[in-house]
Design a protein around this motif. Structure first.
Motif, PDB file in Angstrom:
ATOM      1  N   ILE A 231       0.831  -1.214   0.000  1.00 21.46           N
ATOM      2  CA  ILE A 231       0.000   0.000   0.000  1.00 21.46           C
ATOM      3  C   ILE A 231       0.862   1.259   0.000  1.00 21.46           C
ATOM      4  CG2 ILE A 231      -1.563   1.388   1.421  1.00 21.46           C
ATOM      5  CD1 ILE A 231      -3.033  -1.196   2.116  1.00 21.46           C
ATOM      6  N   LEU A 232       1.895   1.307   0.851  1.00 24.80           N
ATOM      7  CA  LEU A 232       2.739   2.501   0.934  1.00 24.80           C
ATOM      8  C   LEU A 232       3.466   2.740  -0.392  1.00 24.80           C
ATOM      9  CD1 LEU A 232       3.905   4.827   2.548  1.00 24.80           C
ATOM     10  CD2 LEU A 232       5.700   3.279   3.401  1.00 24.80           C
ATOM     11  N   PHE A 233       4.030   1.683  -0.974  1.00 28.82           N
ATOM     12  CA  PHE A 233       4.714   1.832  -2.264  1.00 28.82           C
ATOM     13  C   PHE A 233       3.753   2.331  -3.331  1.00 28.82           C
ATOM     14  CE2 PHE A 233       5.590   0.157  -6.486  1.00 28.82           C
ATOM     15  CZ  PHE A 233       6.873   0.654  -6.719  1.00 28.82           C
ATOM     16  N   ASN A 234       2.561   1.719  -3.401  1.00 27.16           N
ATOM     17  CA  ASN A 234       1.575   2.114  -4.414  1.00 27.16           C
ATOM     18  C   ASN A 234       1.129   3.564  -4.227  1.00 27.16           C
ATOM     19  OD1 ASN A 234       1.583  -0.384  -5.690  1.00 27.16           O
ATOM     20  ND2 ASN A 234      -0.033  -1.213  -4.386  1.00 27.16           N
ATOM     21  N   LEU A 235       0.994   3.972  -2.983  1.00 25.68           N
ATOM     22  CA  LEU A 235       0.594   5.356  -2.696  1.00 25.68           C
ATOM     23  C   LEU A 235       1.674   6.332  -3.131  1.00 25.68           C
ATOM     24  CD1 LEU A 235      -1.551   7.187  -1.421  1.00 25.68           C
ATOM     25  CD2 LEU A 235      -0.395   6.903   0.771  1.00 25.68           C
ATOM     26  N   LEU A 236       2.934   6.016  -2.827  1.00 27.22           N
ATOM     27  CA  LEU A 236       4.044   6.890  -3.232  1.00 27.22           C
ATOM     28  C   LEU A 236       4.159   6.954  -4.754  1.00 27.22           C
ATOM     29  CD1 LEU A 236       6.756   5.845  -0.607  1.00 27.22           C
ATOM     30  CD2 LEU A 236       5.470   7.997  -0.690  1.00 27.22           C
ATOM     31  N   LEU A 237       3.957   5.825  -5.420  1.00 30.96           N
ATOM     32  CA  LEU A 237       3.997   5.801  -6.883  1.00 30.96           C
ATOM     33  C   LEU A 237       2.893   6.680  -7.464  1.00 30.96           C
ATOM     34  CD1 LEU A 237       5.127   4.643  -9.540  1.00 30.96           C
ATOM     35  CD2 LEU A 237       3.557   2.701  -9.263  1.00 30.96           C
ATOM     36  N   ILE A 242       1.024  11.766 -10.125  1.00 33.21           N
ATOM     37  CA  ILE A 242       0.158  12.952 -10.123  1.00 33.21           C
ATOM     38  C   ILE A 242       0.995  14.226 -10.026  1.00 33.21           C
ATOM     39  CG2 ILE A 242      -1.711  14.152  -8.927  1.00 33.21           C
ATOM     40  CD1 ILE A 242      -2.507  11.569 -10.381  1.00 33.21           C
ATOM     41  N   THR A 243       2.041  14.213  -9.198  1.00 34.87           N
ATOM     42  CA  THR A 243       2.912  15.383  -9.073  1.00 34.87           C
ATOM     43  C   THR A 243       3.610  15.682 -10.403  1.00 34.87           C
ATOM     44  OG1 THR A 243       3.319  14.881  -6.742  1.00 34.87           O
ATOM     45  CG2 THR A 243       4.869  16.378  -7.826  1.00 34.87           C
ATOM     46  N   SER A 244       4.116  14.646 -11.046  1.00 39.11           N
ATOM     47  CA  SER A 244       4.773  14.817 -12.351  1.00 39.11           C
ATOM     48  C   SER A 244       3.799  15.346 -13.388  1.00 39.11           C
ATOM     49  CB  SER A 244       5.355  13.479 -12.822  1.00 39.11           C
ATOM     50  OG  SER A 244       6.306  12.991 -11.907  1.00 39.11           O
ATOM     51  N   LEU A 245       2.545  14.889 -13.291  1.00 34.54           N
ATOM     52  CA  LEU A 245       1.520  15.330 -14.233  1.00 34.54           C
ATOM     53  C   LEU A 245       1.228  16.816 -14.058  1.00 34.54           C
ATOM     54  CD1 LEU A 245      -1.390  12.938 -15.012  1.00 34.54           C
ATOM     55  CD2 LEU A 245      -1.711  15.365 -15.307  1.00 34.54           C
ATOM     56  N   ILE A 246       1.091  17.234 -12.784  1.00 36.21           N
ATOM     57  CA  ILE A 246       0.805  18.645 -12.493  1.00 36.21           C
ATOM     58  C   ILE A 246       1.970  19.532 -12.919  1.00 36.21           C
ATOM     59  CG2 ILE A 246       0.428  20.313 -10.628  1.00 36.21           C
ATOM     60  CD1 ILE A 246      -1.106  18.126  -9.136  1.00 36.21           C
ATOM     61  N   MET A 247       3.194  19.041 -12.719  1.00 44.39           N
ATOM     62  CA  MET A 247       4.388  19.821 -13.071  1.00 44.39           C
ATOM     63  C   MET A 247       4.676  19.800 -14.568  1.00 44.39           C
ATOM     64  SD  MET A 247       6.896  18.689  -9.933  1.00 44.39           S
ATOM     65  CE  MET A 247       8.275  19.667 -10.540  1.00 44.39           C
ATOM     66  N   GLY A 248       3.940  18.947 -15.298  1.00 39.03           N
ATOM     67  CA  GLY A 248       4.130  18.881 -16.745  1.00 39.03           C
ATOM     68  C   GLY A 248       5.455  18.274 -17.170  1.00 39.03           C
ATOM     69  N   LEU A 249       5.975  17.325 -16.375  1.00 37.23           N
ATOM     70  CA  LEU A 249       7.276  16.731 -16.670  1.00 37.23           C
ATOM     71  C   LEU A 249       7.238  15.808 -17.880  1.00 37.23           C
ATOM     72  CD1 LEU A 249       8.541  15.908 -13.048  1.00 37.23           C
ATOM     73  CD2 LEU A 249       8.963  17.951 -14.433  1.00 37.23           C
ATOM     74  N   ALA A 250       6.066  15.251 -18.173  1.00 35.96           N
ATOM     75  CA  ALA A 250       5.901  14.371 -19.336  1.00 35.96           C
ATOM     76  C   ALA A 250       4.418  14.282 -19.644  1.00 35.96           C
ATOM     77  CB  ALA A 250       6.483  12.982 -19.052  1.00 35.96           C
ATOM     78  N   SER A 251       4.089  13.712 -20.789  1.00 39.51           N
ATOM     79  CA  SER A 251       2.681  13.580 -21.154  1.00 39.51           C
ATOM     80  C   SER A 251       1.988  12.602 -20.208  1.00 39.51           C
ATOM     81  CB  SER A 251       2.539  13.081 -22.599  1.00 39.51           C
ATOM     82  OG  SER A 251       2.858  11.703 -22.684  1.00 39.51           O
ATOM     83  N   SER A 252       0.696  12.811 -19.989  1.00 40.41           N
ATOM     84  CA  SER A 252      -0.054  11.965 -19.065  1.00 40.41           C
ATOM     85  C   SER A 252      -0.081  10.520 -19.535  1.00 40.41           C
ATOM     86  CB  SER A 252      -1.485  12.496 -18.906  1.00 40.41           C
ATOM     87  OG  SER A 252      -2.098  12.667 -20.173  1.00 40.41           O
ATOM     88  N   ALA A 253      -0.125  10.302 -20.866  1.00 40.54           N
ATOM     89  CA  ALA A 253      -0.143   8.931 -21.388  1.00 40.54           C
ATOM     90  C   ALA A 253       1.135   8.187 -21.010  1.00 40.54           C
ATOM     91  CB  ALA A 253      -0.316   8.948 -22.905  1.00 40.54           C
ATOM     92  N   ILE A 254       2.274   8.851 -21.164  1.00 44.91           N
ATOM     93  CA  ILE A 254       3.554   8.222 -20.828  1.00 44.91           C
ATOM     94  C   ILE A 254       3.658   7.976 -19.326  1.00 44.91           C
ATOM     95  CG2 ILE A 254       6.053   8.554 -20.779  1.00 44.91           C
ATOM     96  CD1 ILE A 254       4.919   7.818 -23.518  1.00 44.91           C
ATOM     97  N   LEU A 255       3.263   8.966 -18.528  1.00 45.33           N
ATOM     98  CA  LEU A 255       3.341   8.828 -17.072  1.00 45.33           C
ATOM     99  C   LEU A 255       2.510   7.646 -16.583  1.00 45.33           C
ATOM    100  CD1 LEU A 255       3.174  12.580 -15.961  1.00 45.33           C
ATOM    101  CD2 LEU A 255       5.130  11.040 -15.746  1.00 45.33           C
ATOM    102  N   PHE A 256       1.270   7.556 -17.068  1.00 52.24           N
ATOM    103  CA  PHE A 256       0.416   6.446 -16.633  1.00 52.24           C
ATOM    104  C   PHE A 256       0.883   5.123 -17.238  1.00 52.24           C
ATOM    105  CE2 PHE A 256      -2.894   9.712 -15.590  1.00 52.24           C
ATOM    106  CZ  PHE A 256      -3.030   9.359 -14.265  1.00 52.24           C
ATOM    107  N   GLY A 257       1.450   5.162 -18.455  1.00 51.26           N
ATOM    108  CA  GLY A 257       1.978   3.942 -19.064  1.00 51.26           C
ATOM    109  C   GLY A 257       3.129   3.374 -18.258  1.00 51.26           C
ATOM    110  N   VAL A 258       4.088   4.232 -17.913  1.00 51.06           N
ATOM    111  CA  VAL A 258       5.231   3.800 -17.106  1.00 51.06           C
ATOM    112  C   VAL A 258       4.751   3.366 -15.724  1.00 51.06           C
ATOM    113  CG1 VAL A 258       7.368   4.568 -15.995  1.00 51.06           C
ATOM    114  CG2 VAL A 258       6.873   5.250 -18.354  1.00 51.06           C
ATOM    115  N   GLY A 259       3.827   4.140 -15.146  1.00 57.12           N
ATOM    116  CA  GLY A 259       3.297   3.796 -13.829  1.00 57.12           C
ATOM    117  C   GLY A 259       2.616   2.439 -13.815  1.00 57.12           C
ATOM    118  N   THR A 260       1.851   2.148 -14.876  1.00 58.35           N
ATOM    119  CA  THR A 260       1.168   0.850 -14.978  1.00 58.35           C
ATOM    120  C   THR A 260       2.174  -0.283 -15.041  1.00 58.35           C
ATOM    121  OG1 THR A 260      -0.710   1.859 -16.138  1.00 58.35           O
ATOM    122  CG2 THR A 260      -0.452  -0.525 -16.333  1.00 58.35           C
TER     123      THR A 260
END
Length: 434
Positions: A231-237, A242-260
Motif C-alpha cells: 500500500i505505501l509503495f503504491n501510494l508513493l507511486l 500525479i505530481t509529475s503530471l501537475i508539473m508537466g514533466l511528461a505527457s499523461s499517457a507516458i506517465l500512466f503507461g510507465v506507472g502501470t
C-alpha cells in the motif's frame, strides 16, 4: 444545403437517437457523422475526416487506456481500501459527510487540469463508499463535473490556455478576473453537495456500519490479488505520477503507461497473474476507449476539410447573426454564445475557429483583449455536458448512468456556475456594457 445547418442537425440527430434509445452512444457516434458527411458532399473523404478525428483523440485514447489500467491495478491491489474504510468509519454512515467530502476531493484533484485523471481518482476512491451506503451515483458524477468545470479554468487547463494563445494574454493577467468566480462557484458546489447530502440522509438515514465496514463481496481470486504490504509503495507511486503530471514533466499517457508497468511488475511479478489482472480490467477499459474513438469520428467529420467544414460554417453563422446595434453588449454576447458554442463544438473548434472573428468584431466596438478572453470562458460551465468531451463517457461508465440521465440532471446545476461567473464579471467590470 448549408453546412452550418447540417452541423447543427448532426448534433441534434445524434442526441435524439441516443435519448430515444434507438441507437447506442457508440453506434450513434459512428453512423450519424458518416451519414451527415455524405449529405454534406464529402463523399469518400468523409472517412478520411473521420480518421483525422480519431488521430486527434489519440493522446486522450492512450492516456485513458493507461489511466484505467493504472487505477484498476491500484484498486485491485487494495491501495484505496484503508482510505475507504477510514472514510466510511469517519462518515459513520452519514451520506451528508460523504457528499461534502466528494465535492472537496473533486476540487483538489481537479487542480491538475485533466478531467480523466479527476474522474479516475474520485471514482476509484469514492464508488466503493457510495456502493456501501447505497448513495445515488448520479450525485458523484454531478459533483465531479461541477468542480472540474470550475478548476479547468486554471492556466494549464485546456480552454484558458487556448484563450491565452488566441488573445495574446498572460496567464496571471487572465487568471486574476477568473479567481472570484472560481472561488464563489467552488463554494456553490459545496452548497450543492450539502443539499444533496441532506436529501440522501433523509432517504437513507445514517446507517450503522460499525460492523460492516468491509461489506464488498470479493471472490477468492480477488482476495489473493490484494497486496496490503504494498500500500505505501503504491501510494508513493501514485503521488509521484500525479505530481509529475501537475508539473508537466511528461505527457499523461507516458506517465500512466510507465506507472502501470511499474505497478504490475512490483505488485504482480508472476506474468500469469499479471495477465489475469489485466483481463479482469479489460471490459471496462474497452467500453470507454471505444467511446473516445467514436467521439473522434464525430469531431473529425464535424471539422471536415480545413477552413471549409461544418465547424467553420457554424462559427461564421454565429458571428453573422449578431446585429450591429448590439455592439455595446458584445462582451456579454460572447459570454452567452460561448455556452452553446463550447457545447456544439470542441474547445479547439470554438476558441480557434469562432473566437477570432468574434474578437475582431468586439475590438472594433472598443472591448479589450482581456474582456473578450474572459467572456469567451463563461460557457465552460456547460462544456462538460457536450458529447464531444471524451472523458464523460468514462464517468458515465463508472457511475452507471446514461447520457440522457447525465445531461438532464447535471445541466440544472451548471446554470448556477454560469450565473455566478456572469454576475462576478458584470459586477467587477470584466463584462462591461460600453
Amino acid at each position: 444545403m448549408s453546412l452550418a445547418f447540417l452541423g447543427f442537425a448532426m448534433i441534434v440527430v445524434f442526441m435524439a437517437l441516443i435519448m430515444a434509445k434507438k441507437l447506442s452512444p457508440f453506434t450513434s457516434l459512428i453512423l450519424v457523422p458518416i451519414a451527415f458527411g455524405l449529405l454534406a458532399g464529402y463523399g469518400w473523404d468523409t472517412l478520411k475526416y473521420a480518421m483525422d478525428g480519431i488521430k486527434s483523440v489519440a493522446s486522450t485514447f492512450s492516456m485513458m487506456t493507461f489511466a484505467i489500467l493504472y487505477f484498476g491495478v491500484m484498486l485491485t491491489a487494495g491501495m484505496f481500501d484503508p482510505m475507504v474504510d477510514k472514510v466510511v468509519a469517519w462518515c459513520k454512515g452519514d451520506p451528508l459527510k460523504v457528499l461534502v467530502g466528494t465535492a472537496v476531493l473533486a476540487a483538489f484533484v481537479s487542480l491538475d487540469g485533466d478531467g480523466t485523471t479527476t474522474v479516475m481518482i474520485c471514482c476509484t476512491a469514492m464508488i466503493p463508499i457510495y456502493n456501501r451506503l447505497k448513495i445515488k451515483k448520479i450525485y458523484l458524477a454531478n459533483l465531479i463535473i461541477l468542480q472540474n468545470c470550475i478548476m479547468n479554468l486554471i492556466p494549464w487547463g485546456g480552454p484558458t490556455a487556448r484563450v491565452m494563445s488566441v488573445m495574446n494574454l498572460d496567464a496571471g493577467e487572465l487568471l486574476a478576473p477568473l479567481v472570484p468566480g472560481m472561488a464563489l462557484s467552488a463554494v456553490y458546489v459545496i452548497g450543492v453537495s450539502y443539499y444533496l447530502g441532506l436529501k440522501e440522509r433523509k432517504r437513507l438515514g445514517i446507517m450503522d456500519i460499525s460492523n460492516s465496514v468491509n461489506t464488498v463481496e470479493l471472490s477468492d481470486e480477488e482476495r489473493e490479488w490484494k497486496r496490503p504490504k504494498m500500500i505505501l509503495f503504491n501510494l508513493l507511486l501514485t503521488v509521484a505520477i500525479i505530481t509529475s503530471l501537475i508539473m508537466g514533466l511528461a505527457s499523461s499517457a507516458i506517465l500512466f503507461g510507465v506507472g502501470t508497468a511499474i505497478a504490475l511488475v512490483v505488485n504482480y511479478p508472476v506474468q500469469k497473474t499479471q495477465r489475469k489482472v489485466i483481463s479482469s480490467l479489460a471490459p471496462d477499459m474497452i467500453s470507454v476507449v471505444m467511446m473516445v474513438l467514436g467521439a473522434g469520428v464525430l469531431m473529425g467529420v464535424l471539422n471536415g476539410p480545413e477552413d471549409a467544414g461544418m465547424s467553420n460554417a457554424i462559427a461564421q453563422f454565429l458571428v453573422s447573426v449578431i446585429p450591429e446595434s448590439l455592439g455595446r453588449y458584445f462582451a456579454v454576447i460572447i459570454a452567452v454564445i460561448s455556452a452553446p458554442g463550447t457545447y456544439l463544438l470542441n474547445n479547439d473548434a470554438f476558441y480557434y475557429g469562432v473566437l477570432p472573428p468574434l474578437a475582431a468584431t468586439a475590438q472594433a466596438y472598443g472591448f479589450t483583449d482581456l474582456q473578450i478572453g474572459f467572456a469567451a470562458l463563461m460557457g465552460q460551465a456547460f462544456h462538460f455536458l457536450s458529447p464531444l468531451v471524451p472523458f464523460i463517457y468514462l464517468l458515465m461508465d463508472l457511475t452507471e448512468i446514461s447520457l440522457a440521465e447525465y445531461q438532464g440532471y447535471i445541466f440544472k446545476w451548471c446554470i448556477g456556475i454560469f450565473v455566478i461567473f456572469m454576475g462576478a464579471g458584470l459586477l467587477l467590470g470584466y463584462l462591461p456594457v460600453l
